[in-house]
Enzyme design. Structure first.
Site, PDB file in Angstrom:
ATOM      1  N   THR A 228      -3.259   5.877 -22.284  1.00 38.77           N
ATOM      2  CA  THR A 228      -3.165   4.538 -21.718  1.00 38.77           C
ATOM      3  C   THR A 228      -1.716   4.118 -21.934  1.00 38.77           C
ATOM      4  OG1 THR A 228      -3.673   3.503 -23.842  1.00 38.77           O
ATOM      5  CG2 THR A 228      -5.531   3.902 -22.370  1.00 38.77           C
TER       6      THR A 228
ATOM      7  N   ARG B 298      -1.639  -2.678 -18.667  1.00 30.84           N
ATOM      8  CA  ARG B 298      -2.980  -2.097 -18.821  1.00 30.84           C
ATOM      9  C   ARG B 298      -3.174  -1.026 -17.754  1.00 30.84           C
ATOM     10  NH1 ARG B 298      -6.957  -3.201 -21.763  1.00 30.84           N
ATOM     11  NH2 ARG B 298      -5.698  -4.875 -22.609  1.00 30.84           N
TER      12      ARG B 298
ATOM     13  N   ASP C 262      -5.654  13.403 -25.534  1.00 34.05           N
ATOM     14  CA  ASP C 262      -5.722  12.021 -25.060  1.00 34.05           C
ATOM     15  C   ASP C 262      -5.046  11.173 -26.138  1.00 34.05           C
ATOM     16  OD1 ASP C 262      -6.382   9.409 -24.535  1.00 34.05           O
ATOM     17  OD2 ASP C 262      -8.525   9.790 -24.207  1.00 34.05           O
TER      18      ASP C 262
ATOM     19  N   TYR D  86       0.858  -1.195   0.000  1.00 32.17           N
ATOM     20  CA  TYR D  86       0.000   0.000   0.000  1.00 32.17           C
ATOM     21  C   TYR D  86       0.882   1.229   0.000  1.00 32.17           C
ATOM     22  CZ  TYR D  86      -5.042  -0.227   0.063  1.00 32.17           C
ATOM     23  OH  TYR D  86      -6.351  -0.305  -0.322  1.00 32.17           O
TER      24      TYR D  86
ATOM     25  N   GLU E   1      -0.468   4.785  -0.578  1.00 35.06           N
ATOM     26  CA  GLU E   1      -1.283   5.978  -0.830  1.00 35.06           C
ATOM     27  C   GLU E   1      -0.429   7.228  -0.669  1.00 35.06           C
ATOM     28  OE1 GLU E   1      -4.564   5.632   1.847  1.00 35.06           O
ATOM     29  OE2 GLU E   1      -5.708   4.363   0.484  1.00 35.06           O
TER      30      GLU E   1
ATOM     31  N   LYS F  91      -1.554   0.314 -25.213  1.00 35.42           N
ATOM     32  CA  LYS F  91      -1.888   0.183 -26.638  1.00 35.42           C
ATOM     33  C   LYS F  91      -0.581   0.200 -27.435  1.00 35.42           C
ATOM     34  CE  LYS F  91      -6.508   1.813 -25.623  1.00 35.42           C
ATOM     35  NZ  LYS F  91      -7.527   2.876 -25.730  1.00 35.42           N
TER      36      LYS F  91
HETATM   37  C1  LIG Z   1      -8.592   3.198 -24.965  1.00 33.38           C
HETATM   38  C2  LIG Z   1      -8.860   4.657 -24.787  1.00 33.38           C
HETATM   39  C3  LIG Z   1      -9.173   5.203 -23.522  1.00 33.38           C
HETATM   40  C4  LIG Z   1      -9.547   4.389 -22.315  1.00 33.38           C
HETATM   41  O1  LIG Z   1      -8.685   3.536 -21.801  1.00 33.38           O
HETATM   42  P1  LIG Z   1      -9.154   2.428 -20.724  1.00 33.38           P
HETATM   43  O2  LIG Z   1      -7.848   2.039 -20.122  1.00 33.38           O
HETATM   44  O3  LIG Z   1      -9.846   1.359 -21.481  1.00 33.38           O
HETATM   45  O4  LIG Z   1     -10.042   3.113 -19.730  1.00 33.38           O
HETATM   46  C5  LIG Z   1      -9.289   6.573 -23.414  1.00 33.38           C
HETATM   47  N1  LIG Z   1      -9.134   7.364 -24.480  1.00 33.38           N
HETATM   48  C6  LIG Z   1      -8.871   6.886 -25.711  1.00 33.38           C
HETATM   49  C7  LIG Z   1      -8.704   7.839 -26.853  1.00 33.38           C
HETATM   50  C8  LIG Z   1      -8.746   5.512 -25.908  1.00 33.38           C
HETATM   51  O5  LIG Z   1      -8.529   5.047 -27.139  1.00 33.38           O
END
Ligand SMILES: *Cc1c(COP(=O)(O)O)cnc(C)c1O
Length: 427
Positions: free
Chosen positions: A238, A247, A212, A52, A54, A241
């Site tokens: 993220t 993840r 994003d 933990y 925090e 990807k």
């Molecule tokens: C995949 C994705 C997310 C979300 O990611 P998670 O880990 O599945 O919550 C947010 N924004 C974009 C543009 C994405 O492609």
């Protein structure tokens, strides 16, 4: 693989091993998926999951808000080692993306976006986000998502003829609605995003702006896509990807927003950080700085271009006519088949991808008229343009004969043989 689980819990083992063989024997073409390194996998199965922690691995100056690395900022004892882990992750994230500040604790991409929104927006505030049906993400203001429920969302999108983001329309919307935040970035958009232009629109409209980069993070890290900083105030992503890490999520921002972001993530919306996952993030950031990784991203992009071109030559319509990144959308309207049906029959032949809405969509999001195709996972296995040409041929055969079950059985066997030439590395 999975030796302990196999002995202790055979019932669970069967499904976990089944998933492993699926990943090994099928062509993984979902644009948001990838295969991590053994190091990333090892970190996630490590004893850091027991801790933990925090808070953050540092304190802040009361006067300036600056990070003071010597001062302690945790709510639990025994954090001396995980502190070092998290600092490494933070410093590497800043170096990789040219950020002034990074918070590496977001559990997912969606929580990273929530972290930014909650730090600068109040319910009812106006945001501009790319609409889901034009390639945006749920968290960019879709009505079914918290972002659409809490904020006054003005959607923007692509020019339906060209498939490119309509920047002039975006600017007009921004000047008309005066949003507090403009969100850019996408889940299903194959073209370069002009962060500089969106940043300048935001300043003209008096808005904050956030990119994003969940999908293109790996391309940005390898400097094969223009960088969002210094044009953006916030960058979220993220890490699983194209970036090929665990993840999870990540938030970066300009220094002036650092305190607000840190407070929002904890105690605002999360509890203890996942230290094993943060360790895996530190690893993937380091991997992404390497020459090997840069070559990998080159391969991802060459593969995407090759596959899009082959499919075009076979009579498929690629939205926007091609791709600048790791993915593209196929508009199946001229093929007399829905996205849903295409997804199902391709999967039966060992080719995994997902249905996707296309510009001027007439079907529901559960059916759709297109599919999304990505090359990050196949490229991690080492497949190249020669394999892309073979795969384009398989896709064409299957889509051209949707009732031919025998054909799918035959192609499934060929797919398995092709995959066997590019084995995964997990022990
Ligand atoms: C995949 C994705 C997310 C979300 O990611 P998670 O880990 O599945 O919550 C947010 N924004 C974009 C543009 C994405 O492609």
């Amino acid at each position: 693989m999975l030796e302990i689980i196999k002995k202790q819990d055979p019932e669970l083992y069967e499904s976990m091993y089944g998933e492993y063989t699926r990943q090994e024997d099928k062509l993984e073409m979902i644009a948001s998926e990838n295969y991590v390194s053994n190091a990333v996998l090892e970190a996630q199965g490590s004893v850091l999951t027991n801790k933990y922690a925090e808070g953050l691995p540092y304190g802040r100056s009361k006067k300036t808000g600056d990070i003071m690395y010597k001062k302690y900022g945790r709510y639990y004892g025994g954090c001396e080692w995980v502190d070092k882990v998290e600092r490494l992750a933070m410093e590497r994230a800043c170096e990789l993306f040219g950020a002034e500040h990074a918070n590496t604790q977001a559990h997912s991409g969606s929580q990273a976006n929530m972290g930014v929104y909650f730090s600068v927006l109040k319910p009812g505030d106006t945001i501009l986000g790319m609409s889901l049906s034009h390639g945006g993400h749920l968290t960019h203001g879709a009505p079914v998502n918290f972002s659409g429920m809490l904020y006054n969302v003005i959607p923007y999108g692509v020019d339906e003829e060209t498939g490119h983001i309509d920047y002039d329309a975006l600017r007009e919307l921004a000047l008309e609605h005066k949003p507090k935040l403009i969100v850019c970035g996408a889940s299903a958009y194959s073209r370069t995003i002009d962060f500089e232009r969106i940043g300048s629109i935001a300043r003209e409209a008096g808005a904050l702006c956030m990119a994003d980069i969940a999908h293109i993070a790996g391309l940005v890290a390898a400097k094969k896509h223009p960088l969002p900083f210094p044009h953006m105030d916030f960058v979220t992503t993220t890490t699983h990807k194209t970036l090929r890490g665990p993840r999870a999520g990540l938030i970066m921002c300009k220094k002036e927003f650092a305190k607000g972001i840190d407070k929002t993530i904890f105690p605002g919306i999360q509890g203890g950080p996942l230290m094993h996952v943060i360790a895996a993030k530190a690893i993937c950031f380091k991997e992404a700085m390497s020459k090997e990784y840069s070559d990998y991203i080159d391969l991802v992009m060459i593969n995407a271009k090759t596959l899009a071109k082959e499919l075009t030559d076979l009579g498929f319509n690629i939205v926007s006519g091609g791709t600048d990144n790791h993915l593209f959308l196929v508009d199946l309207n001229n093929k007399d088949i829905s996205g849903k049906k295409a997804e199902t029959i391709l999967n039966q032949a060992g080719i995994t991808l997902n249905k996707n809405t296309v510009p001027k969509e007439t079907r529901s999001p559960f059916v759709t008229s297109g599919v999304r195709i990505g090359t990050p996972a196949l490229s991690s296995r080492g497949m190249g343009p020669a394999e892309m040409k073979i795969i384009a041929g398989y896709i064409n055969q299957i889509i051209s004969a949707p009732d031919d079950e025998e054909l799918r059985v035959k192609i499934k066997a060929k797919v398995k043989q092709l995959c066997a030439k590019f084995p995964l590395w997990y022990k």
